[in-house]
Write a protein that holds these residues in place. Sequence first.
Motif, PDB file in Angstrom:
ATOM      1  N   VAL A 147      62.074 -66.570 -20.510  1.00  0.00           N
ATOM      2  CA  VAL A 147      61.483 -67.803 -20.007  1.00  0.00           C
ATOM      3  C   VAL A 147      61.589 -68.916 -21.049  1.00  0.00           C
ATOM      4  N   HIS A 148      61.462 -68.550 -22.318  1.00  0.00           N
ATOM      5  CA  HIS A 148      61.617 -69.541 -23.386  1.00  0.00           C
ATOM      6  C   HIS A 148      63.024 -70.129 -23.358  1.00  0.00           C
ATOM      7  N   ALA A 149      64.022 -69.279 -23.107  1.00  0.00           N
ATOM      8  CA  ALA A 149      65.407 -69.742 -23.050  1.00  0.00           C
ATOM      9  C   ALA A 149      65.625 -70.711 -21.890  1.00  0.00           C
ATOM     10  N   LEU A 150      64.949 -70.481 -20.774  1.00  0.00           N
ATOM     11  CA  LEU A 150      65.070 -71.383 -19.623  1.00  0.00           C
ATOM     12  C   LEU A 150      64.478 -72.749 -19.936  1.00  0.00           C
ATOM     13  N   ILE A 151      63.331 -72.750 -20.598  1.00  0.00           N
ATOM     14  CA  ILE A 151      62.721 -74.022 -20.997  1.00  0.00           C
ATOM     15  C   ILE A 151      63.650 -74.758 -21.979  1.00  0.00           C
ATOM     16  N   ASP A 152      64.208 -74.026 -22.916  1.00  0.00           N
ATOM     17  CA  ASP A 152      65.136 -74.629 -23.875  1.00  0.00           C
ATOM     18  C   ASP A 152      66.369 -75.187 -23.168  1.00  0.00           C
ATOM     19  N   GLU A 153      66.815 -74.493 -22.136  1.00  0.00           N
ATOM     20  CA  GLU A 153      67.981 -74.953 -21.369  1.00  0.00           C
ATOM     21  C   GLU A 153      67.716 -76.318 -20.736  1.00  0.00           C
ATOM     22  N   ALA A 154      66.537 -76.485 -20.164  1.00  0.00           N
ATOM     23  CA  ALA A 154      66.184 -77.770 -19.560  1.00  0.00           C
ATOM     24  C   ALA A 154      66.067 -78.860 -20.620  1.00  0.00           C
ATOM     25  N   LYS A 155      65.419 -78.537 -21.742  1.00  0.00           N
ATOM     26  CA  LYS A 155      65.240 -79.540 -22.795  1.00  0.00           C
ATOM     27  C   LYS A 155      66.580 -79.930 -23.408  1.00  0.00           C
ATOM     28  N   LYS A 156      67.497 -78.999 -23.495  1.00  0.00           N
ATOM     29  CA  LYS A 156      68.810 -79.285 -24.052  1.00  0.00           C
ATOM     30  C   LYS A 156      69.529 -80.362 -23.256  1.00  0.00           C
ATOM     31  N   HIS A 157      69.235 -80.418 -21.950  1.00  0.00           N
ATOM     32  CA  HIS A 157      69.865 -81.420 -21.095  1.00  0.00           C
ATOM     33  C   HIS A 157      68.973 -82.645 -20.884  1.00  0.00           C
ATOM     34  N   GLY A 158      67.997 -82.825 -21.777  1.00  0.00           N
ATOM     35  CA  GLY A 158      67.204 -84.046 -21.787  1.00  0.00           C
ATOM     36  C   GLY A 158      66.033 -84.071 -20.839  1.00  0.00           C
ATOM     37  N   ALA A 159      65.731 -82.942 -20.169  1.00  0.00           N
ATOM     38  CA  ALA A 159      64.644 -82.925 -19.198  1.00  0.00           C
ATOM     39  C   ALA A 159      63.332 -82.522 -19.856  1.00  0.00           C
ATOM     40  N   PRO A 160      62.261 -83.278 -19.668  1.00  0.00           N
ATOM     41  CA  PRO A 160      60.957 -82.891 -20.234  1.00  0.00           C
ATOM     42  C   PRO A 160      60.526 -81.528 -19.690  1.00  0.00           C
ATOM     43  N   SER A 161      60.066 -80.656 -20.568  1.00  0.00           N
ATOM     44  CA  SER A 161      59.701 -79.306 -20.153  1.00  0.00           C
ATOM     45  C   SER A 161      58.539 -78.791 -20.996  1.00  0.00           C
ATOM     46  N   TRP A 162      57.754 -77.921 -20.387  1.00  0.00           N
ATOM     47  CA  TRP A 162      56.582 -77.344 -21.049  1.00  0.00           C
ATOM     48  C   TRP A 162      56.504 -75.849 -20.747  1.00  0.00           C
ATOM     49  N   LEU A 163      55.950 -75.108 -21.699  1.00  0.00           N
ATOM     50  CA  LEU A 163      55.707 -73.685 -21.513  1.00  0.00           C
ATOM     51  C   LEU A 163      54.352 -73.348 -22.112  1.00  0.00           C
TER      52      LEU A 163
END
Length: 610
Positions: free
Chosen positions: A436-452
Amino acid sequence: MSFPAWVSGNKKNETPRSNSGIGKGSVPRGKKPKTRPPSSLRDKAGFLHGTLPKYSGPYSVGVMDIEVPAENPRNFSHITRHDQHILKLETVLMTVYYPTAIGVGSGKDPAGHKKWSRETWLPRPRIKMAKGYGKFAGVGAIAVPWFAATTMFTKLPAYRNAPISQHWPPRDNLQHAGPKVKSESGPPPPGESEEPCFPLMIFSHGLGGTRTTYSSVCGEFASYGFVVSAVEHRDGSGARTFVNHARSGVGSMKERETAGPVDHNEKERRRGYDQIDYIFPKDNPYDTSPSNHKGVDSELRDAQLQLRLAEIEEAYNVIRHIDGGRGGEIANKNLRREGYVGSSSRGLDGVDWALWKDRIHCHRVTVLGHSFGAATTVEILRNADRFQYVGQGVMYDIWGAAVSPPVEEPRHRIHCPLLGINSEAFMYWSSNFDAVHALIDEAKKHGAPSWLLTVRGTIHVSQSDFSILYPQTCAMLLKMTANPKRALDLNVSATLEFLKKVMPQRSAMIDRCFTDEGLLDTEPVEELPTEHKPKEKWMAARLKIPHEFRSRFVPKITRKIRRKRRQNQKHDPNDEIWMHVTSSEEEVTAWNENKSEKGEGDDPGDPGGD
């Protein structure tokens, strides 16, 4: 019941664990849950039977059961049992939760009945559904008396076929203003139309779930001004579901076999419906367990995901037709009416479809899911070209091993805002947390705000109705220490804070009646805590509680004592959650400005077009 989706994990590259020392103690020091007063004798007599809490937002809530023939029926994969395909799309079934007009529940209902009807939590036919749960849980027929004694007659705190709201709520909610808030209206916010247009959510359930298993979550969002389509998946991931067929014409077995083609056996032909039970993977029935060294049955789970995506497309098209003024056509096709299995005699009687025209925002849709439903959410977000109307996603306790690896195509990545909320029990599952951490990182890598984040003291079913209906079972057997209603508040509040940040053009309703607790502004913890991490055999299923007696038998007393000590202290979100990944205000602002420049803030064209 809807217990954890476990899977064995590779223990390499785990996130380092250590005792953080943050918020030690068995019982989270939480606020009281939001006020939700009972509304009938059935609800007040909670000691006799399980009851669900009334929704805390300023709107009363309505529900509609809709099952219509799929526009594109077909099989998924070559997997068969008894020489018959087991993954097929023939109809789409959903319960729609939505804000209702003032006065709902009093007097006659819109169809002229003296009493308003409420949906039962355990879907009809209830005895057959109870047997399905018994088969799924491995307890057999004992599930029938269990449900009969606990929740077989529990009803949702929502009214069937109520008129959709035409008013803006007052500037308050149930927690502060009391029940009267649901009978009051307020002026439109600046720049908004006289009648509100409600944002759309689509909810995907987890293993063992149904369209009503998460009624507390879905109804809460509806009470705050969202239309929520809770899809019931027919992919063999639910304990039991029923697929109806029209007597003739479109939707009949003969027509589906020709249009699909799909297949049916003689028993299904005689009774006129399909019964789909939970599918245990062949030769690997417990592929959900962390201790299962065979791992997940990828062939089955991937095929189920593809069927789920098709069902969500079909559900979205139904909502668009309703918003486009074609609700009457949907009602004529509806297979959840008198004479069909699992149906109420009222069907969609009394619904004024004219009130639904142009009342739903069908762009920037929020997709949410729990466990396997969260894996479904990720698959949708990674197929942005196919689901262009989806704007952001929410993962509740995702089953990470069910997520398909992304293909090489760069577009097949998460490019939109993402919120992940773990239970504490799932947080300790190392390989799943890393996924799940990797999925959040994936979104942030593409500039999308994300939280976990993780909600302390919770278990896997804390994001469903099970922990509310069976709190003693969850506390004594699974070691849940959080107040189940407060756990619901935290999940809903964090989600509403997330939506307020990433879709500000749709936040007028949230701004008006939601109390922001600042959960997403909490500073991340540097290390993951370990004090409640269970032994390997209980991983993801339960928590380890150091002070067993205090936490199992007197958590309410413990919480009251701590609240009394802290009466004059400012509430600290760290008492109830652990934040792992966050996005700054600068990142959120940059994201929204970029979307605004691209013209992606409003619905393009006719929101209800064909």
